[in-house]
Scaffold this motif. Sequence first.
Motif, PDB file in Angstrom:
ATOM      1  N   ASN A  76       0.817  -1.208   0.000  1.00  0.00           N
ATOM      2  CA  ASN A  76       0.000   0.000   0.000  1.00  0.00           C
ATOM      3  C   ASN A  76       0.851   1.259   0.000  1.00  0.00           C
ATOM      4  O   ASN A  76       0.459   2.285  -0.580  1.00  0.00           O
ATOM      5  CB  ASN A  76      -0.946  -0.007   1.202  1.00  0.00           C
ATOM      6  N   ALA A  77       2.022   1.216   0.651  1.00  0.00           N
ATOM      7  CA  ALA A  77       2.932   2.370   0.615  1.00  0.00           C
ATOM      8  C   ALA A  77       3.405   2.622  -0.813  1.00  0.00           C
ATOM      9  O   ALA A  77       3.476   3.779  -1.272  1.00  0.00           O
ATOM     10  CB  ALA A  77       4.119   2.124   1.536  1.00  0.00           C
ATOM     11  N   LEU A  78       3.724   1.519  -1.511  1.00  0.00           N
ATOM     12  CA  LEU A  78       4.106   1.679  -2.915  1.00  0.00           C
ATOM     13  C   LEU A  78       2.942   2.227  -3.738  1.00  0.00           C
ATOM     14  O   LEU A  78       3.136   3.048  -4.650  1.00  0.00           O
ATOM     15  CB  LEU A  78       4.570   0.331  -3.475  1.00  0.00           C
ATOM     16  N   GLY A  79       1.737   1.778  -3.389  1.00  0.00           N
ATOM     17  CA  GLY A  79       0.551   2.299  -4.077  1.00  0.00           C
ATOM     18  C   GLY A  79       0.354   3.787  -3.838  1.00  0.00           C
ATOM     19  O   GLY A  79       0.030   4.548  -4.759  1.00  0.00           O
ATOM     20  N   VAL A  80       0.559   4.203  -2.571  1.00  0.00           N
ATOM     21  CA  VAL A  80       0.439   5.630  -2.231  1.00  0.00           C
ATOM     22  C   VAL A  80       1.502   6.431  -2.978  1.00  0.00           C
ATOM     23  O   VAL A  80       1.225   7.515  -3.530  1.00  0.00           O
ATOM     24  CB  VAL A  80       0.569   5.839  -0.708  1.00  0.00           C
ATOM     25  N   ALA A  81       2.734   5.868  -2.999  1.00  0.00           N
ATOM     26  CA  ALA A  81       3.814   6.551  -3.715  1.00  0.00           C
ATOM     27  C   ALA A  81       3.486   6.678  -5.194  1.00  0.00           C
ATOM     28  O   ALA A  81       3.720   7.725  -5.820  1.00  0.00           O
ATOM     29  CB  ALA A  81       5.126   5.794  -3.513  1.00  0.00           C
ATOM     30  N   PHE A  82       2.927   5.608  -5.760  1.00  0.00           N
ATOM     31  CA  PHE A  82       2.566   5.645  -7.171  1.00  0.00           C
ATOM     32  C   PHE A  82       1.452   6.653  -7.418  1.00  0.00           C
ATOM     33  O   PHE A  82       1.455   7.389  -8.418  1.00  0.00           O
ATOM     34  CB  PHE A  82       2.138   4.250  -7.621  1.00  0.00           C
ATOM     35  N   LEU A  83       0.470   6.678  -6.494  1.00  0.00           N
ATOM     36  CA  LEU A  83      -0.624   7.646  -6.616  1.00  0.00           C
ATOM     37  C   LEU A  83      -0.091   9.068  -6.558  1.00  0.00           C
ATOM     38  O   LEU A  83      -0.440   9.918  -7.393  1.00  0.00           O
ATOM     39  CB  LEU A  83      -1.633   7.410  -5.492  1.00  0.00           C
ATOM     40  N   ALA A  84       0.778   9.340  -5.558  1.00  0.00           N
ATOM     41  CA  ALA A  84       1.316  10.699  -5.418  1.00  0.00           C
ATOM     42  C   ALA A  84       2.155  11.080  -6.627  1.00  0.00           C
ATOM     43  O   ALA A  84       2.067  12.219  -7.141  1.00  0.00           O
ATOM     44  CB  ALA A  84       2.150  10.782  -4.142  1.00  0.00           C
ATOM     45  N   LEU A  90      -4.139   4.570 -13.530  1.00  0.00           N
ATOM     46  CA  LEU A  90      -2.791   4.066 -13.306  1.00  0.00           C
ATOM     47  C   LEU A  90      -2.621   3.515 -11.895  1.00  0.00           C
ATOM     48  O   LEU A  90      -1.971   2.482 -11.679  1.00  0.00           O
ATOM     49  CB  LEU A  90      -1.776   5.176 -13.565  1.00  0.00           C
ATOM     50  N   THR A  91      -3.220   4.187 -10.911  1.00  0.00           N
ATOM     51  CA  THR A  91      -3.139   3.717  -9.533  1.00  0.00           C
ATOM     52  C   THR A  91      -3.841   2.372  -9.372  1.00  0.00           C
ATOM     53  O   THR A  91      -3.346   1.465  -8.697  1.00  0.00           O
ATOM     54  CB  THR A  91      -3.762   4.755  -8.584  1.00  0.00           C
ATOM     55  N   SER A  92      -5.009   2.239 -10.002  1.00  0.00           N
ATOM     56  CA  SER A  92      -5.752   0.970  -9.941  1.00  0.00           C
ATOM     57  C   SER A  92      -4.958  -0.154 -10.595  1.00  0.00           C
ATOM     58  O   SER A  92      -4.863  -1.268 -10.069  1.00  0.00           O
ATOM     59  CB  SER A  92      -7.112   1.121 -10.626  1.00  0.00           C
ATOM     60  N   PHE A  93      -4.367   0.156 -11.759  1.00  0.00           N
ATOM     61  CA  PHE A  93      -3.608  -0.869 -12.466  1.00  0.00           C
ATOM     62  C   PHE A  93      -2.353  -1.275 -11.700  1.00  0.00           C
ATOM     63  O   PHE A  93      -1.917  -2.422 -11.776  1.00  0.00           O
ATOM     64  CB  PHE A  93      -3.227  -0.390 -13.873  1.00  0.00           C
ATOM     65  N   PHE A  94      -1.756  -0.337 -10.938  1.00  0.00           N
ATOM     66  CA  PHE A  94      -0.574  -0.705 -10.156  1.00  0.00           C
ATOM     67  C   PHE A  94      -0.911  -1.837  -9.182  1.00  0.00           C
ATOM     68  O   PHE A  94      -0.186  -2.820  -9.076  1.00  0.00           O
ATOM     69  CB  PHE A  94      -0.043   0.522  -9.389  1.00  0.00           C
ATOM     70  N   ALA A  95      -2.022  -1.702  -8.470  1.00  0.00           N
ATOM     71  CA  ALA A  95      -2.413  -2.724  -7.494  1.00  0.00           C
ATOM     72  C   ALA A  95      -2.768  -4.044  -8.178  1.00  0.00           C
ATOM     73  O   ALA A  95      -2.320  -5.122  -7.758  1.00  0.00           O
ATOM     74  CB  ALA A  95      -3.589  -2.227  -6.662  1.00  0.00           C
ATOM     75  N   THR A  96      -3.566  -3.985  -9.262  1.00  0.00           N
ATOM     76  CA  THR A  96      -4.023  -5.220  -9.906  1.00  0.00           C
ATOM     77  C   THR A  96      -2.889  -5.931 -10.644  1.00  0.00           C
ATOM     78  O   THR A  96      -2.788  -7.156 -10.606  1.00  0.00           O
ATOM     79  CB  THR A  96      -5.166  -4.928 -10.889  1.00  0.00           C
ATOM     80  N   LEU A  97      -2.007  -5.171 -11.287  1.00  0.00           N
ATOM     81  CA  LEU A  97      -0.908  -5.815 -12.009  1.00  0.00           C
ATOM     82  C   LEU A  97       0.123  -6.397 -11.047  1.00  0.00           C
ATOM     83  O   LEU A  97       0.706  -7.455 -11.312  1.00  0.00           O
ATOM     84  CB  LEU A  97      -0.245  -4.817 -12.955  1.00  0.00           C
ATOM     85  N   THR A  98       0.353  -5.719  -9.924  1.00  0.00           N
ATOM     86  CA  THR A  98       1.257  -6.285  -8.909  1.00  0.00           C
ATOM     87  C   THR A  98       0.690  -7.601  -8.378  1.00  0.00           C
ATOM     88  O   THR A  98       1.416  -8.588  -8.205  1.00  0.00           O
ATOM     89  CB  THR A  98       1.442  -5.294  -7.749  1.00  0.00           C
ATOM     90  N   SER A  99      -0.618  -7.617  -8.119  1.00  0.00           N
ATOM     91  CA  SER A  99      -1.269  -8.855  -7.667  1.00  0.00           C
ATOM     92  C   SER A  99      -1.170  -9.954  -8.716  1.00  0.00           C
ATOM     93  O   SER A  99      -0.960 -11.129  -8.384  1.00  0.00           O
ATOM     94  CB  SER A  99      -2.741  -8.556  -7.348  1.00  0.00           C
ATOM     95  N   ALA A 100      -1.283  -9.594 -10.004  1.00  0.00           N
ATOM     96  CA  ALA A 100      -1.195 -10.584 -11.082  1.00  0.00           C
ATOM     97  C   ALA A 100       0.199 -11.201 -11.139  1.00  0.00           C
ATOM     98  O   ALA A 100       0.349 -12.425 -11.269  1.00  0.00           O
ATOM     99  CB  ALA A 100      -1.546  -9.935 -12.419  1.00  0.00           C
ATOM    100  N   VAL A 101       1.254 -10.354 -11.034  1.00  0.00           N
ATOM    101  CA  VAL A 101       2.616 -10.886 -11.070  1.00  0.00           C
ATOM    102  C   VAL A 101       2.877 -11.779  -9.855  1.00  0.00           C
ATOM    103  O   VAL A 101       3.495 -12.846  -9.965  1.00  0.00           O
ATOM    104  CB  VAL A 101       3.641  -9.729 -11.115  1.00  0.00           C
ATOM    105  N   THR A 102       2.367 -11.359  -8.683  1.00  0.00           N
ATOM    106  CA  THR A 102       2.524 -12.167  -7.471  1.00  0.00           C
ATOM    107  C   THR A 102       1.855 -13.529  -7.641  1.00  0.00           C
ATOM    108  O   THR A 102       2.404 -14.567  -7.236  1.00  0.00           O
ATOM    109  CB  THR A 102       1.916 -11.433  -6.264  1.00  0.00           C
ATOM    110  N   SER A 103       0.666 -13.545  -8.247  1.00  0.00           N
ATOM    111  CA  SER A 103      -0.050 -14.807  -8.481  1.00  0.00           C
ATOM    112  C   SER A 103       0.760 -15.719  -9.391  1.00  0.00           C
ATOM    113  O   SER A 103       0.855 -16.933  -9.158  1.00  0.00           O
ATOM    114  CB  SER A 103      -1.422 -14.536  -9.100  1.00  0.00           C
ATOM    115  N   LEU A 104       1.349 -15.147 -10.443  1.00  0.00           N
ATOM    116  CA  LEU A 104       2.159 -15.962 -11.349  1.00  0.00           C
ATOM    117  C   LEU A 104       3.362 -16.556 -10.625  1.00  0.00           C
ATOM    118  O   LEU A 104       3.701 -17.726 -10.813  1.00  0.00           O
ATOM    119  CB  LEU A 104       2.632 -15.118 -12.535  1.00  0.00           C
TER     120      LEU A 104
END
Length: 586
Positions: free
Chosen positions: A262-270, A291-305
């Motif tokens: 979430n900190a990375l998400g906040v940083a990306f949002l800012a 872009l903020t939404s995609f950061f969270a979902t794409l990070t989750s996708a890579v983690t799942s892989l």
Amino acid sequence: MVGALDHRYRGEHPIRTLAYLFREDRLKLLVAVFAFLVKHSPTWLLPLITANVVDIVVGHRPITELWINTAVLLVLLLLNYPFHLLYVRCLHGAIRRMGMGLRSALCRRMQQLSIGYHSRVSAAVLQTKVIRDVESVEQTTQQAGDMGLSALTMLAGGLVVIALRVPAAIPVFLVVVPAAAFLVMRMRTRLREDNESFRREVEKLSTRVSEMTTLIPITRAHGLEQDALHRVDGTLTRVLRKGLRLDLLNGSFGALAWILLNALGVAFLAGSALVAYYQVIPITAGDVVMLTSFFATLTSAVTSLLSLTPVISRGLASVRSIGEVLQAPDLEHNGGKDEVVSVRGEVEFRDVEFAYGEHGADGDAPAVTGFSLTAVPGETIALVGPSGAGKSTVLNLVIGFLRPTSGRILLDGRDMETLDMRTYRRFLSVVPQESILFEGTIRENVTYGMADVPEDRVRQALRDANALEFIDRLPDGLDTVVGERGARLSGGQKQRLAIARALIRDPRVLILDEATSALDNRSEALIQEALARLVAGRTVLVVAHRLSTIRGADRIVVMRDGGIEEVGTHEELMRMRGVYAGLQSA
């Protein structure tokens, strides 16, 4: 399927084996991928539509654009249901058929493998391969399909949308998203190690409890209850400590991973907001949200892989485990050999030798050596001798479970090496030491492998086996279910059913392997009477633990260390005062 699968499996990577197993469902798999793309499209289109809605609101654009974006999203959501069913039907159906094919291949292979192989590999191991390993392969392919497709479509769809909408952000995503996923996975790896340590401790507890329950009679008999409890309490304390430590680690690492992501998400949002505010690149407020939404979902996708790696490794290990059976070379080869259409019952051993081990390798002491004997049709020959003399090996050679290392065995003058053993065994019956019954009725067990047997023939076989006297007292008679492995019957009753099973087939060659051992006197008397009917007019080879049961044999063969020591009738051998006489007096 087995032959083809053998060929495809040998020496190849397990992934190629899986690809071969799915060969007949390739079209269905393509349809499944297409269906998944359609049903999953709302997850990667939602950030784009959200961005459009934000820009419509902020820029006071025509309200019709809002309704169009909303309608597109609703249509895609409604399409999820039919396309999800299509996806499940195609992918999961293919996986189920693959699992069925694997289990069928394993079962067929087990029927082809030699008895020597089955004596070396436990039934529990083979059962695990058929049930657990195939289930593991099914679960792996299902999870790889569900989680893998979800992650890949999210990544592909998200990157395509970003490339079209904000192409300048692509390099940032290609660096930051994998880095964030890698950090999360590093934390999970530490957790996995601690989970593994806790699992091993629980397994020790399971072993300790099992040991305690097994020893309860001895513990109670010697008043050692407190000692037993003390041993278990020590293990319980270690499980408690490991469990509490694991809970704390789970809690701390879970919280740290959540904070990091979430900190990375906040940083990306800012960062994206600053880029939009100062117009470093031309992006809108909607683009910032997207872009903020995609950061969270794409990070989750890579983690799942990344998390699929151990799942896939377990599945491939199961494919290799299955291959150990499919590739096992120890087969009983019957293809192309002469079919046996009739049997008189003459069995001749000519200087037969047999050694266990890989093709009778050097260093393996022969179980049978220099064995020469001829059984004429209708003759009963008893094999006696100490444990390890080779008696059971001789019986297995007659059945064809084993093939001589050297020498020949002739059936009615024909070398058994040239005969199809499956057709020969139609004229052979075996009454083993422990009768083997399956879950089913008495009728089904007696007529196993035979179709449309008249009831009077079944009853006659049971009458000759002295089995009707207890069957007629059962509430359901012939239709009584005997239970798993005949659990509802006594040892003597099961043995009489085994004799009935042999009688109904009217064999020309009969094998009796200690058929009366471990029975009480009454059961033995009934079975001896039944066996007298069974052996009449047939070539019989019998091994008996109780020498009193073989006195009526035409010839008694005394074996020692794999060879023949003495041959003769009971009276002749007693007069010789040799090995047999010594066994009688022992």
